[in-house]
Design an enzyme around this catalytic site. Structure first.
Site, short mmCIF file in Angstrom:
data_model
loop_
_atom_site.label_atom_id
_atom_site.label_comp_id
_atom_site.label_asym_id
_atom_site.label_seq_id
_atom_site.Cartn_x
_atom_site.Cartn_y
_atom_site.Cartn_z
CD GLU A 40 -2.52 -1.70 0.26
OE1 GLU A 40 -3.12 -0.87 -0.42
OE2 GLU A 40 -2.50 -2.91 -0.01
CB THR A 45 1.36 4.12 -8.04
OG1 THR A 45 0.28 3.42 -7.43
CG2 THR A 45 0.81 5.34 -8.77
NE ARG A 171 -3.38 -2.44 -2.94
CZ ARG A 171 -2.29 -3.12 -3.23
NH1 ARG A 171 -1.71 -2.98 -4.40
NH2 ARG A 171 -1.77 -3.98 -2.37
#
Length: 346
Positions: A40, A45, A171
């Site tokens: 996370e 990304t 995600r």
């Protein structure tokens, strides 16, 4: 002449050795960046941004694959919010009950058709869901929950193709090892991304050979959140422990570390609502974004037990902001190349 299973003749042998030397030279010339950090944190990304910036982006086929993941993200977010509302004792409006049943009964692999999209949109407007959303730090919810819930009608269109922003915000758990090779100003980079969840970290050691630098990513905004894997451990504490281990590992003596304090956009807003002292008792800077960033950066830098020989390059980043990542990576590239050339005595 050597057969299929026999030994190659001398000419073939020379060609093989020539190619091996060429491959070895190219490997030595490349800059290998090992992308590490807990789950996370935004590692993947950043990898997507490198693909967008340096490799021309995503193909139509890749975007179609992301389409299904985007739909799954919407449905998962709706399910999580429904469960949270129930847990907190918030009752849905009577008109929302049928919509809740439709969403609860849907599989994450289902197509986000008009009916499901309408149900999700109606639930998102329900006061019980909004109250639950307001307490997002008390349960596990994606950073992009609001983005996807606000976009549900667009995502459900029959001809929907994910935009760059959709792909950056989606995600999907990283499993295994992913490599991205690209060239910047004639320098070849190999970015190695490995899963950040605890169950994936045993694979990290397989990527340690020939590392030029570690890119360690921390979600600076998650100082008040707990791990997915362990509700008793703060994400920031996990990040600091991991950074300590990697920074001071004998495997990486002299290996520079690029520290990305990521999700600065979320941090800027959260610091106004949740004091950083909830994580760091000695923090006295209040809601000042710059002071909070500087304090957190200092906490990580203090973990370096060899400051005279090990370089840390900290940067405050927003991985979903392509312009920000472009500027930061250019700075990182220059710093790393200077270090690499310095180590080589050039």
């Amino acid at each position: 002449m050597g057969g299929i299973l026999g030994k190659p003749d001398s000419k073939q042998q020379r060609e093989i050795e020539k190619q091996l030397k060429k491959d070895a030279a190219e490997f030595d010339a490349e800059v290998k960046l090992l992308l590490l950090g807990p789950g996370e944190s935004g590692k993947s990304t950043l990898a997507k941004q490198m693909k967008l910036i340096h490799l021309g982006g995503f193909s139509d086929a890749e975007r179609q694959q992301f389409r299904d993941i985007c739909h799954s993200n919407v449905l998962n977010t709706a399910k999580v919010l429904l469960a949270a509302a129930k847990q907190f004792g918030y009752k849905l409006d009577k008109k929302s009950n049928e919509h809740a049943k439709l969403v609860d009964g849907a599989s994450l692999a289902d197509e986000l058709d008009d009916g499901l999209a309408a149900a999700v949109a109606r639930l998102w407007k329900d006061s019980a869901i909004q109250k639950a959303f307001g307490r997002y730090s008390e349960f596990q919810l994606s950073d992009s929950a609001k983005y996807y819930m606000d976009s549900v009608a667009r995502l459900a269109e029959a001809d929907y193709v994910p935009s760059d922003e959709d792909i950056l915000r989606v995600r999907a758990k990283t499993t295994g090892i992913t490599e991205l090779v690209f060239t910047v100003d004639s320098t070849k980079f190999r970015l190695v991304d490995v899963g950040g969840q605890r169950s994936e970290r045993k694979k990290w050691m397989h990527c340690f050979d020939g590392v030029t630098a570690i890119v360690f990513v921390v979600a600076i905004s998650e100082y008040d959140l707990m791990l997915y894997e362990d509700q008793n451990v703060r994400r920031m504490d996990e990040s600091m422990q991991l950074f300590d281990e990697m920074c001071n590992s004998p495997v990486f003596v002299g290996t520079p570390i690029v520290l990305f304090l990521n999700k600065s956009d979320l941090f800027r807003e959260k610091i106004k609502q949740v004091d950083l002292s909830t994580c760091f008792a000695d923090y006295k800077g209040g809601a000042d974004f710059e002071r909070a960033c500087a304090f957190t950066k200092a906490k990580f830098e203090a973990l370096n037990k060899s400051p005279d020989t090990k370089r840390i390059y900290p940067h405050v980043t927003c991985a979903t902001d392509t312009e920000n990542v472009t500027v930061v990576f250019a700075s990182v590239k220059d710093a790393l190349m200077s270090t690499v050339l310095g180590n080589a005595g050039l």
